[in-house]
Design a protein around this motif. Sequence first.
Motif, PDB file in Angstrom:
ATOM      1  N   ARG A   1       0.815  -1.221   0.000  1.00 50.56           N
ATOM      2  CA  ARG A   1       0.000   0.000   0.000  1.00 50.56           C
ATOM      3  C   ARG A   1       0.846   1.268   0.000  1.00 50.56           C
ATOM      4  O   ARG A   1       0.300   2.373  -0.067  1.00 50.56           O
ATOM      5  N   GLN A   2       2.160   1.123   0.119  1.00 46.12           N
ATOM      6  CA  GLN A   2       3.067   2.257   0.253  1.00 46.12           C
ATOM      7  C   GLN A   2       2.639   3.135   1.431  1.00 46.12           C
ATOM      8  O   GLN A   2       2.585   4.363   1.339  1.00 46.12           O
ATOM      9  N   ASP A   3       2.346   2.475   2.545  1.00 47.28           N
ATOM     10  CA  ASP A   3       1.873   3.137   3.754  1.00 47.28           C
ATOM     11  C   ASP A   3       3.041   3.316   4.715  1.00 47.28           C
ATOM     12  O   ASP A   3       3.444   2.390   5.418  1.00 47.28           O
ATOM     13  N   GLY A   4       3.594   4.526   4.726  1.00 49.73           N
ATOM     14  CA  GLY A   4       4.761   4.795   5.555  1.00 49.73           C
ATOM     15  C   GLY A   4       4.508   4.597   7.030  1.00 49.73           C
ATOM     16  O   GLY A   4       5.410   4.216   7.783  1.00 49.73           O
ATOM     17  N   TRP A   5       3.282   4.841   7.475  1.00 47.58           N
ATOM     18  CA  TRP A   5       2.943   4.679   8.891  1.00 47.58           C
ATOM     19  C   TRP A   5       3.073   3.209   9.305  1.00 47.58           C
ATOM     20  O   TRP A   5       3.704   2.887  10.323  1.00 47.58           O
ATOM     21  N   THR A   6       2.485   2.317   8.511  1.00 46.60           N
ATOM     22  CA  THR A   6       2.561   0.884   8.801  1.00 46.60           C
ATOM     23  C   THR A   6       4.001   0.407   8.772  1.00 46.60           C
ATOM     24  O   THR A   6       4.428  -0.389   9.620  1.00 46.60           O
ATOM     25  N   ILE A   7       4.764   0.875   7.798  1.00 49.20           N
ATOM     26  CA  ILE A   7       6.175   0.490   7.685  1.00 49.20           C
ATOM     27  C   ILE A   7       6.953   0.947   8.915  1.00 49.20           C
ATOM     28  O   ILE A   7       7.729   0.180   9.508  1.00 49.20           O
ATOM     29  N   ALA A   8       6.749   2.194   9.332  1.00 52.13           N
ATOM     30  CA  ALA A   8       7.481   2.737  10.480  1.00 52.13           C
ATOM     31  C   ALA A   8       7.081   2.048  11.778  1.00 52.13           C
ATOM     32  O   ALA A   8       7.890   1.936  12.703  1.00 52.13           O
ATOM     33  N   ARG A   9       5.853   1.564  11.856  1.00 50.40           N
ATOM     34  CA  ARG A   9       5.338   0.941  13.075  1.00 50.40           C
ATOM     35  C   ARG A   9       5.824  -0.487  13.236  1.00 50.40           C
ATOM     36  O   ARG A   9       5.887  -0.999  14.362  1.00 50.40           O
ATOM     37  N   ARG A  10       6.203  -1.151  12.138  1.00 47.70           N
ATOM     38  CA  ARG A  10       6.441  -2.594  12.208  1.00 47.70           C
ATOM     39  C   ARG A  10       7.811  -3.048  11.712  1.00 47.70           C
ATOM     40  O   ARG A  10       8.057  -4.251  11.643  1.00 47.70           O
ATOM     41  N   SER A  11       8.685  -2.128  11.338  1.00 46.20           N
ATOM     42  CA  SER A  11      10.022  -2.530  10.897  1.00 46.20           C
ATOM     43  C   SER A  11      11.078  -1.749  11.663  1.00 46.20           C
ATOM     44  O   SER A  11      10.779  -0.766  12.347  1.00 46.20           O
ATOM     45  N   THR A  12      12.315  -2.180  11.542  1.00 47.04           N
ATOM     46  CA  THR A  12      13.394  -1.579  12.326  1.00 47.04           C
ATOM     47  C   THR A  12      14.701  -1.603  11.563  1.00 47.04           C
ATOM     48  O   THR A  12      14.871  -2.377  10.614  1.00 47.04           O
ATOM     49  N   GLY A  13      15.622  -0.747  11.979  1.00 43.61           N
ATOM     50  CA  GLY A  13      16.970  -0.771  11.452  1.00 43.61           C
ATOM     51  C   GLY A  13      17.074  -0.408   9.983  1.00 43.61           C
ATOM     52  O   GLY A  13      16.349   0.447   9.465  1.00 43.61           O
ATOM     53  N   GLN A  14      17.986  -1.093   9.302  1.00 45.62           N
ATOM     54  CA  GLN A  14      18.243  -0.802   7.895  1.00 45.62           C
ATOM     55  C   GLN A  14      17.010  -1.060   7.028  1.00 45.62           C
ATOM     56  O   GLN A  14      16.755  -0.336   6.063  1.00 45.62           O
ATOM     57  N   LEU A  15      16.240  -2.085   7.363  1.00 41.77           N
ATOM     58  CA  LEU A  15      15.032  -2.368   6.598  1.00 41.77           C
ATOM     59  C   LEU A  15      14.068  -1.189   6.679  1.00 41.77           C
ATOM     60  O   LEU A  15      13.482  -0.779   5.669  1.00 41.77           O
ATOM     61  N   LEU A  16      13.882  -0.640   7.861  1.00 43.24           N
ATOM     62  CA  LEU A  16      13.024   0.532   8.040  1.00 43.24           C
ATOM     63  C   LEU A  16      13.483   1.672   7.148  1.00 43.24           C
ATOM     64  O   LEU A  16      12.673   2.291   6.443  1.00 43.24           O
ATOM     65  N   ASP A  17      14.776   1.949   7.161  1.00 45.94           N
ATOM     66  CA  ASP A  17      15.325   3.047   6.355  1.00 45.94           C
ATOM     67  C   ASP A  17      15.128   2.782   4.872  1.00 45.94           C
ATOM     68  O   ASP A  17      14.717   3.665   4.101  1.00 45.94           O
ATOM     69  N   GLN A  18      15.391   1.565   4.429  1.00 49.09           N
ATOM     70  CA  GLN A  18      15.248   1.213   3.020  1.00 49.09           C
ATOM     71  C   GLN A  18      13.800   1.339   2.557  1.00 49.09           C
ATOM     72  O   GLN A  18      13.528   1.900   1.488  1.00 49.09           O
ATOM     73  N   LEU A  19      12.886   0.823   3.344  1.00 50.67           N
ATOM     74  CA  LEU A  19      11.482   0.852   2.937  1.00 50.67           C
ATOM     75  C   LEU A  19      10.929   2.270   2.902  1.00 50.67           C
ATOM     76  O   LEU A  19      10.181   2.628   1.989  1.00 50.67           O
ATOM     77  N   LEU A  20      11.295   3.099   3.881  1.00 52.83           N
ATOM     78  CA  LEU A  20      10.811   4.472   3.876  1.00 52.83           C
ATOM     79  C   LEU A  20      11.483   5.297   2.780  1.00 52.83           C
ATOM     80  O   LEU A  20      10.893   6.232   2.241  1.00 52.83           O
ATOM     81  N   SER A  21      12.695   4.936   2.410  1.00 54.57           N
ATOM     82  CA  SER A  21      13.408   5.673   1.361  1.00 54.57           C
ATOM     83  C   SER A  21      12.775   5.480  -0.009  1.00 54.57           C
ATOM     84  O   SER A  21      12.671   6.414  -0.800  1.00 54.57           O
ATOM     85  N   ARG A  22      12.323   4.254  -0.294  1.00 56.10           N
ATOM     86  CA  ARG A  22      11.764   3.996  -1.623  1.00 56.10           C
ATOM     87  C   ARG A  22      10.250   3.907  -1.618  1.00 56.10           C
ATOM     88  O   ARG A  22       9.637   3.708  -2.673  1.00 56.10           O
ATOM     89  N   SER A  23       9.658   4.043  -0.430  1.00 56.17           N
ATOM     90  CA  SER A  23       8.200   4.119  -0.271  1.00 56.17           C
ATOM     91  C   SER A  23       7.454   2.871  -0.715  1.00 56.17           C
ATOM     92  O   SER A  23       6.238   2.874  -0.785  1.00 56.17           O
ATOM     93  N   GLY A  24       8.153   1.810  -1.045  1.00 56.33           N
ATOM     94  CA  GLY A  24       7.427   0.601  -1.418  1.00 56.33           C
ATOM     95  C   GLY A  24       8.325  -0.387  -2.128  1.00 56.33           C
ATOM     96  O   GLY A  24       9.376  -0.035  -2.648  1.00 56.33           O
ATOM     97  N   ASP A  25       7.904  -1.623  -2.169  1.00 51.01           N
ATOM     98  CA  ASP A  25       8.637  -2.677  -2.851  1.00 51.01           C
ATOM     99  C   ASP A  25       7.761  -3.197  -3.978  1.00 51.01           C
ATOM    100  O   ASP A  25       6.680  -3.730  -3.729  1.00 51.01           O
ATOM    101  N   PRO A  26       8.185  -3.004  -5.230  1.00 48.17           N
ATOM    102  CA  PRO A  26       7.327  -3.421  -6.345  1.00 48.17           C
ATOM    103  C   PRO A  26       7.043  -4.915  -6.385  1.00 48.17           C
ATOM    104  O   PRO A  26       6.136  -5.357  -7.077  1.00 48.17           O
ATOM    105  N   ALA A  27       7.792  -5.701  -5.617  1.00 49.56           N
ATOM    106  CA  ALA A  27       7.532  -7.143  -5.595  1.00 49.56           C
ATOM    107  C   ALA A  27       6.199  -7.444  -4.926  1.00 49.56           C
ATOM    108  O   ALA A  27       5.538  -8.424  -5.245  1.00 49.56           O
ATOM    109  N   PHE A  28       5.812  -6.612  -3.971  1.00 46.67           N
ATOM    110  CA  PHE A  28       4.570  -6.851  -3.238  1.00 46.67           C
ATOM    111  C   PHE A  28       3.463  -5.980  -3.819  1.00 46.67           C
ATOM    112  O   PHE A  28       3.331  -4.807  -3.473  1.00 46.67           O
ATOM    113  N   THR A  29       2.672  -6.547  -4.712  1.00 46.31           N
ATOM    114  CA  THR A  29       1.540  -5.830  -5.295  1.00 46.31           C
ATOM    115  C   THR A  29       0.305  -6.711  -5.208  1.00 46.31           C
ATOM    116  O   THR A  29       0.401  -7.943  -5.164  1.00 46.31           O
TER     117      THR A  29
END
Length: 215
Positions: A26-54
């Motif tokens: 969903r490219q939902d930054g709130w959900t990403i920030a609430r449930r991930s940590t560390g480098q993964l958190l930074d990576q996901l918020l930087s690109r706002s989404g992973d095209p693999a998950f649609t």
Amino acid sequence: MRNRLADPRRQHVIGAVSQLVDGIARQDGWTIARRSTGQLLDQLLSRSGDPAFTYRSGSYSLGVDGAPVAVVEDDDTAVVLGGVRSSTARDPIPVAAVLVASTAAPRTWLVASLDIATAVDNDFQRAIQQGRFSETIDADIIARHSPLDRRAAAIDWDDPTVVLRKSSNGTTTVADALSELAEWDQRAWTWIADECPTFGGLYLRARHPELVRQY
């Protein structure tokens, strides 16, 4: 025959991974920030989404399918192995999630990795071994990528006449959203901000960003 997935601890970690995957789709930054940590958190918020998950056609949510393997170690580290079916891949996308428990009370699970390449990386394994994941560092990452919900941030919440929705049932304004939110107990605010069942959730995301890491 014992059903290992009936264990609430395993259900919790599988749920955390599924919710994160859904947030990525969903490219939902709130959900990403609430449930991930560390480098993964930074990576996901930087690109706002992973095209693999649609989303697949007709799908309302995305998550780990079937009966994933879930192992919880000493209520401190957990692993979830499974697959996610999306619209861009014929076969399930493999997920090798490693989770760490938060240090702040009430404790919850944060996803530190989603893929096998990260899970077998020596530096990542050392970080897990030594407990180097920090909610203070996460807070800095989240602040750097804020606002987490740009739609919510773009609304002028100080103008009660702003129209949020028009439909055959009528018009919803900022005043309506705030009036409805006022009917809720503030103890529900973290849930409302997370799930956004009403426009009040958008208001909370815009005006109370501290709720993102309250559980």
